[in-house]
Design a protein around this motif. Structure first.
Motif, PDB file in Angstrom:
ATOM      1  N   VAL A   8      70.210  25.200  49.453  1.00 26.55           N
ATOM      2  CA  VAL A   8      70.147  26.433  50.454  1.00 26.55           C
ATOM      3  C   VAL A   8      68.993  26.553  50.834  1.00 26.55           C
ATOM      4  O   VAL A   8      68.180  26.938  50.096  1.00 26.55           O
ATOM      5  CB  VAL A   8      71.004  27.539  49.569  1.00 26.55           C
ATOM      6  CG1 VAL A   8      70.921  28.728  50.518  1.00 26.55           C
ATOM      7  CG2 VAL A   8      72.493  26.867  49.497  1.00 26.55           C
ATOM      8  N   PRO A   9      68.759  27.036  52.190  1.00 33.30           N
ATOM      9  CA  PRO A   9      67.249  27.442  52.459  1.00 33.30           C
ATOM     10  C   PRO A   9      67.068  28.963  52.164  1.00 33.30           C
ATOM     11  O   PRO A   9      66.880  29.776  53.290  1.00 33.30           O
ATOM     12  CB  PRO A   9      67.183  27.019  53.986  1.00 33.30           C
ATOM     13  CG  PRO A   9      68.797  27.014  54.246  1.00 33.30           C
ATOM     14  CD  PRO A   9      69.580  26.661  53.303  1.00 33.30           C
ATOM     15  N   GLN A  10      67.083  29.294  51.261  1.00 33.53           N
ATOM     16  CA  GLN A  10      66.780  30.726  50.635  1.00 33.53           C
ATOM     17  C   GLN A  10      66.110  30.872  49.363  1.00 33.53           C
ATOM     18  O   GLN A  10      66.629  30.535  48.341  1.00 33.53           O
ATOM     19  CB  GLN A  10      68.267  31.567  50.549  1.00 33.53           C
ATOM     20  CG  GLN A  10      68.201  32.967  50.120  1.00 33.53           C
ATOM     21  CD  GLN A  10      67.423  33.886  50.898  1.00 33.53           C
ATOM     22  OE1 GLN A  10      67.196  33.683  51.999  1.00 33.53           O
ATOM     23  NE2 GLN A  10      66.915  34.963  50.322  1.00 33.53           N
ATOM     24  N   PRO A  11      65.003  31.555  49.478  1.00 32.24           N
ATOM     25  CA  PRO A  11      64.183  31.850  50.469  1.00 32.24           C
ATOM     26  C   PRO A  11      63.888  30.578  51.537  1.00 32.24           C
ATOM     27  O   PRO A  11      63.405  29.543  50.655  1.00 32.24           O
ATOM     28  CB  PRO A  11      63.227  32.834  50.321  1.00 32.24           C
ATOM     29  CG  PRO A  11      62.930  32.085  48.627  1.00 32.24           C
ATOM     30  CD  PRO A  11      64.093  31.624  48.320  1.00 32.24           C
ATOM     31  N   THR A  12      63.314  30.895  52.477  1.00 33.22           N
ATOM     32  CA  THR A  12      62.392  29.539  53.166  1.00 33.22           C
ATOM     33  C   THR A  12      60.924  29.710  52.487  1.00 33.22           C
ATOM     34  O   THR A  12      60.457  30.746  51.831  1.00 33.22           O
ATOM     35  CB  THR A  12      62.379  29.965  54.779  1.00 33.22           C
ATOM     36  OG1 THR A  12      61.830  31.055  55.214  1.00 33.22           O
ATOM     37  CG2 THR A  12      63.798  29.725  55.328  1.00 33.22           C
ATOM     38  N   LEU A  13      60.279  28.888  52.971  1.00 33.50           N
ATOM     39  CA  LEU A  13      58.826  28.666  52.552  1.00 33.50           C
ATOM     40  C   LEU A  13      58.042  30.055  53.161  1.00 33.50           C
ATOM     41  O   LEU A  13      57.304  30.696  52.570  1.00 33.50           O
ATOM     42  CB  LEU A  13      58.234  27.723  52.966  1.00 33.50           C
ATOM     43  CG  LEU A  13      56.581  27.394  52.843  1.00 33.50           C
ATOM     44  CD1 LEU A  13      56.217  27.773  51.314  1.00 33.50           C
ATOM     45  CD2 LEU A  13      56.025  25.987  53.378  1.00 33.50           C
TER      46      LEU A  13
END
Length: 662
Positions: A593-598
């Motif tokens: 899951v992209p949480q958080p993103t970079l």
């Protein structure tokens, strides 16, 4: 004096004379109401007390379902996490389910403290409520004997007995569906719109506990109402539409909340790559269970069956029509299959000439439709946990109880004296088949019980051929007929008790910690892992290395919002579960899951809301092109590693300080 057939209007009594017995009867709750046999209420209370003991006996050792227990911990220390069903105390990512089933656990943890027993206590209460309501529901439909038998069968169904003693969301779902059926049957008698809407509300609350699984009862509800409700066709359609609207509104309330609240003001929705509650509910937790991946969702990985153990690894294919009769599943939910099928068939045949609105025939359609829909759906989906099957227990118990009662009543019918022996014979064969797969479990009970059932069945056949059987007595044969009837009833009771003794023993096995089940083997009993509690390796106390590391992180936190970010939810759980402190899990449950993103992580660091990142531990690898992988690459290149000698937490986790001073 009025004739025997004359109905006279009762004269109203003085108000005090009416109210006094009412208040007294409420205090004497153990006495049966006037419309029930004298033995009914005391027997029901005994069954409910037995259920409470069975469900609560191991409550101190219920353990944690680690992922959901961390969420409950977070929800118990943060009202924001409570509202949105967040996994972490900082409310940055939700759990990958709806939070309805965990709300009672979080409230219990706030009141009693965070312990295994406080998380399991709501499920014990839900179980006892389910038993009591199922009795009332079946009694209205088929009489007090059937209601009492259904309540007892339900209470001691193995998967039910284990599930209600563990902090699992299936418990809340099962209770809501039983309450929905109770409201539905009450509504059907007079085509009452309000009660029907209430049934829809209960289904919606079940949706909050286990999502789409609660909707499995809707086809049966709609069919039964349209076919049997005592109202015009137009009114029936309108009532179904209104109840359906109430069901959808309550079901989707949480989804709507996360849809209308801006993304920056709520947690990210786990299980998705597009932050959509709709995708999480209907994709990740819906179509994905049937092998169909939905865009915008993370691959759940639920593609393997839930075998009963090494010996049965090939016995339960992921999707097959015979899955639910395989011993790995049937020993947990399917002991009553023959009795339930007999009850359904006999009930429908006996009611085929009844009027359209006959409530008894409607009940068989209701329970049969519920059971058939669930069997079809479960046969086609991947079952990762046997607790999913607990929603089969109410219709199985109701139909099995009706089967026993109808077969018992048929003893008086000359044409059907064979019915009860035939039903007992089939049930006996099925019980012997399942018990034989695990012959080492309680052999001192299993085989004597089956032998007693066989003897009782044979005796019923013999008694059925005697000329003095009930229904044929006349003149000098009256005394002999009565003696035959008493013998018949005693033998029939022995046969029924004997065939039910084995499944009851499996249900009672949860009283022994060796058969208590594990987190996702709850109710596995003798066929599964032995002697384990929920996630036995999970602890709600910090180990000494973790305590030293936690002390270091808190001492050098410098007012940051998060104590640290972790490369997996499992690493975060080692700190959140015992302390309730805001650790930030990267990548959600799956790590994908992209949480958080970079960019989001770097913004937290730049704003001083995050100082430390912990890498390592179990899980959290994601994929080479995942956001988690990019974050780890950035941390390794841009943050300073804190030596183990400095933080004192051992070398299992790599500790990095990011931002100023790194």
């Amino acid at each position: 004096m009025a004739d025997a057939g004359t109905v006279t209007r009762a004269q109203p009594a003085p108000e005090r004379a009416v109210d006094a017995p009412t208040r007294a009867s409420r205090l004497r709750f153990w006495r049966s109401p006037a419309d029930q046999p004298r033995w009914a209420r005391p027997a029901l209370l005994a069954v409910a007390a037995l259920a409470a003991v069975v469900y609560g006996w191991q409550v101190r050792h219920a353990g944690y379902a680690e992922y959901y227990a961390v969420a409950v911990r977070s929800m118990s220390v943060s009202w924001r996490a409570f509202l949105f069903g967040a996994f972490d105390p900082g409310a940055t990512v939700t759990v990958d389910k709806l939070a309805g089933a965990f709300l009672p656990q979080a409230l219990a943890a706030r009141v009693f403290g965070f312990h295994p027993w406080s998380l399991a206590l709501p499920q014990v209460v839900e179980g006892v409520v389910s038993v009591l309501v199922l009795y009332r529901l079946v009694r209205r439909w088929c009489g007090a004997p059937a209601g009492l038998l259904a309540a007892a069968m339900f209470a001691l169904t193995p998967i039910v007995a284990s599930m209600f003693g563990h902090p699992m969301e299936d418990a809340a779902l099962t209770m809501c569906l039983v309450l929905a059926a109770d409201a539905f049957v009450a509504a059907l008698a007079g085509a009452r719109t309000g009660r029907l809407v209430l049934a829809g509300v209960w289904v919606g609350l079940g949706f909050q506990a286990k999502m789409l699984q609660s909707w499995l009862v809707l086809p049966a509800f709609a069919l039964t109402w349209l076919a049997f409700a005592p109202a015009s066709w137009r009114r029936r359609l309108g009532q179904v539409a209104l109840a359906g609207a109430a069901t959808v509104a309550v079901s989707l309330a949480w989804v709507l909340l996360l849809t209308v609240v801006p993304a920056g003001d709520r947690p990210y929705v786990d299980g998705t790559t597009n932050d959509s509650a709709v995708a999480m509910v209907f994709g990740y937790n819906g179509l994905d269970r049937f092998g169909a991946h939905v865009p915008g969702t993370v691959e759940s990985g639920f593609t393997t069956p839930d075998p009963a153990g090494p010996a049965d690894a090939a016995a339960s294919p992921a999707g097959s029509w015979h899955k639910l009769v395989d011993p790995g599943y049937a020993t947990q939910i399917g002991w009553l299959h023959p009795l339930a099928l007999a009850g359904l068939v006999v009930g429908l045949l006996r009611g085929r000439r009844a009027g359209r609105t006959d409530p008894v025939r409607a009940g068989f359609v209701l329970w049969g439709g519920w059971l058939a829909t669930a069997v079809v759906v479960f046969s086609g989906m991947t079952l990762t946990h046997r607790a999913y099957l607990a929603t089969l227990a109410p219709p199985l118990a109701a139909l099995a109880a009706a089967g026993v009662v109808l077969s018992w009543r048929a003893l008086r019918d000359r044409w059907a004296t064979w019915l009860l022996p035939a039903v007992l014979l089939v049930q006996l064969a099925w019980t012997a088949h399942l018990a034989g797969r695990y012959a080492g479990f309680l052999p001192w009970l299993t085989w004597p019980a089956l032998a007693s059932a066989a003897a009782a069945t044979a005796a019923l056949v013999v008694l059925g051929r005697r000329p003095g059987r009930p229904g044929r007595a006349a003149g000098a044969l009256v005394g002999a007929a009565r003696r035959t009837e008493r013998s018949w009833r005693a033998v029939a009771a022995l046969g029924v008790a004997a065939v039910l003794a084995v499944p009851a023993a499996w249900g009672l096995s949860v009283l022994d910690r060796r058969y208590a089940g594990t987190a996702f083997e709850a109710g596995a009993g003798p066929s599964g892992p032995v002697g384990l509690a929920l996630d036995a390796d999970t602890t709600d106390t910090l180990t000494e290395p973790r305590r030293r590391l936690d002390d270091y992180l808190l001492a050098h936190r410098d007012g940051a919002r998060y104590v640290a970010a972790t490369s997996s939810w499992r690493t975060a759980s080692q700190f959140v579960l015992p302390t309730g402190q805001p650790f930030l899990p990267l990548g959600g449950y799956s790590g994908l899951v992209p949480q958080p993103t970079l960019a989001g992580l770097r913004a937290l660091v730049d704003a001083g809301e995050l100082r430390f990142v912990l890498l390592g531990g179990v899980g959290g690898l994601g994929t080479t092109d995942s956001e988690l992988s990019r974050i780890m690459t950035w941390v390794l290149s841009s943050c300073r590693e804190v030596p183990a000698a400095e933080h004192g937490g051992g070398d299992e986790l790599l500790v990095y300080r990011c931002g100023p001073g790194s």
